[in-house]
Design an enzyme around this catalytic site. Structure first.
Site, mmCIF file in Angstrom:
data_model
loop_
_atom_site.group_PDB
_atom_site.id
_atom_site.type_symbol
_atom_site.label_atom_id
_atom_site.label_comp_id
_atom_site.label_asym_id
_atom_site.label_seq_id
_atom_site.Cartn_x
_atom_site.Cartn_y
_atom_site.Cartn_z
ATOM 1 N N LYS A 88 35.703 34.251 52.373
ATOM 2 C CA LYS A 88 34.273 34.051 52.120
ATOM 3 C C LYS A 88 33.559 35.341 52.517
ATOM 4 O O LYS A 88 33.531 35.707 53.688
ATOM 5 C CB LYS A 88 33.722 32.857 52.900
ATOM 6 C CG LYS A 88 32.225 32.605 52.640
ATOM 7 C CD LYS A 88 31.774 31.250 53.177
ATOM 8 C CE LYS A 88 30.285 31.053 52.948
ATOM 9 N NZ LYS A 88 29.811 29.705 53.302
ATOM 10 N N GLU A 144 35.853 34.272 57.054
ATOM 11 C CA GLU A 144 34.487 34.687 56.691
ATOM 12 C C GLU A 144 33.986 35.832 57.587
ATOM 13 O O GLU A 144 33.287 35.594 58.570
ATOM 14 C CB GLU A 144 33.505 33.514 56.769
ATOM 15 C CG GLU A 144 32.107 33.908 56.309
ATOM 16 C CD GLU A 144 31.066 32.805 56.471
ATOM 17 O OE1 GLU A 144 29.953 32.965 55.946
ATOM 18 O OE2 GLU A 144 31.365 31.789 57.124
#
Length: 296
Positions: free
Chosen positions: A215, A178
């Site tokens: 992500k 992420e």
């Protein structure tokens, strides 16, 4: 199929989204405040985490929180050891809700340098990953932040993310990488182009079977990350809401057909402790349905 292969199939192609229930020490007071729990309602850190656990449990026990629309959930480390109805939360999620459990493993962010914030060191990561694997956790999530389109900084973020990802893969788990791009960045679009190129380069270094998830902030250019979603080593590309309202996040996400949601604040928007269970479940159900529709 085994439990793990069932979970892998669900994460690869299941219709729905991932609920981010991983508020940490830094974000918990704000999340509680939005839920209607004032800082005067708790005195210690343990009491604060107790309050957020009550909120998470209420969400997980709601009728609409099931694998029909919510295919995964990211947990804070303390939550992994909590129980619901006599079952540890990861087991309850999979066995009762058909929701795949993930674990947030990062320990927060370093100060900004080169326009980015790297992850702080995780000295006990191997032990944490062993514990997570035994607890039935499928994968992990680790967050860093990009504030400026600085090529050197973005490369540092991505290199660190993949270094951690390899450690996670070695423990038998699937990492969610992420590298969040700040939605308020004046150079967001440029940062996203640099980020895509850096991720592509590092994905190409992974061995067969060393699979990851991504992500990412919903990009300015719709479909920007489609090539990443199609990469052989990528299980799924999921989107963070990044501070957008639920409606705005869903509107933007719907334009990216190869991303699904992994929302936190947007999932819990409008939920209040003072609500009756019927009111709470209706509000949560409306959010879940909205995010689900944007994800499919």
């Amino acid at each position: 199929m085994s439990k793990t292969s069932d979970q892998h199939a669900q994460m690869h192609s299941g219709a729905g989204f991932i609920a981010a229930l991983d508020q940490s020490g830094g974000s918990t007071p704000k999340a509680l405040g939005l839920y209607g729990v004032d800082s005067n309602d708790y005195d210690t850190e343990d009491e604060m985490f107790g309050e957020i656990q009550k909120m998470r449990e209420r969400i997980i026990l709601a009728d609409d929180f099931s694998g029909k629309k919510v295919i995964g959930a990211i947990l804070f480390e303390r939550t992994m050891h909590e129980s619901i109805d006599g079952k540890k939360v990861p087991d309850y999620l999979w066995e009762n809700c058909n929701v795949v459990p993930f674990l947030k493993i990062d320990k927060g962010l370093e100060d900004e340098a080169h326009g980015v914030q790297l992850m702080k060191p995780m000295p006990d990561l191997d032990a944490t990953l062993q514990t997570a694997a035994k607890a039935g956790i499928y994968g992990t999530k680790e967050r860093s932040v990009i504030n400026t389109a600085d090529a050197e900084g973005i490369e540092k973020v991505v290199a660190q993310q993949f270094e951690v990802a390899r450690q996670v893969i070695a423990a038998g788990l699937v990492p969610i990488i992420e590298p969040e791009v700040n939605i308020h960045s004046d150079t967001k679009a440029e940062a996203e182009e640099l980020l895509k190129a850096a991720i592509q380069k590092h994905l190409d270094t992974l061995a067969d079977g060393d699979d990851v998830m991504l992500k990412l902030t919903i990009p300015n250019v719709a479909g920007l990350y489609d090539d990443l979603a199609d990469h052989a080593r990528v299980v799924r590309v999921v989107a963070l809401s990044g501070g957008y309202s639920t409606d705005e996040a869903c509107e933007k996400l719907a334009k990216n057909s190869k991303m699904i949601a992994s929302f936190s604040r947007a999932l819990t928007e409008g939920l209040q402790r003072a609500m009756t269970d019927a009111e709470f479940n209706a509000a949560l159900g409306a959010n879940i349905d909205k995010i689900y529709r944007a994800s499919i």
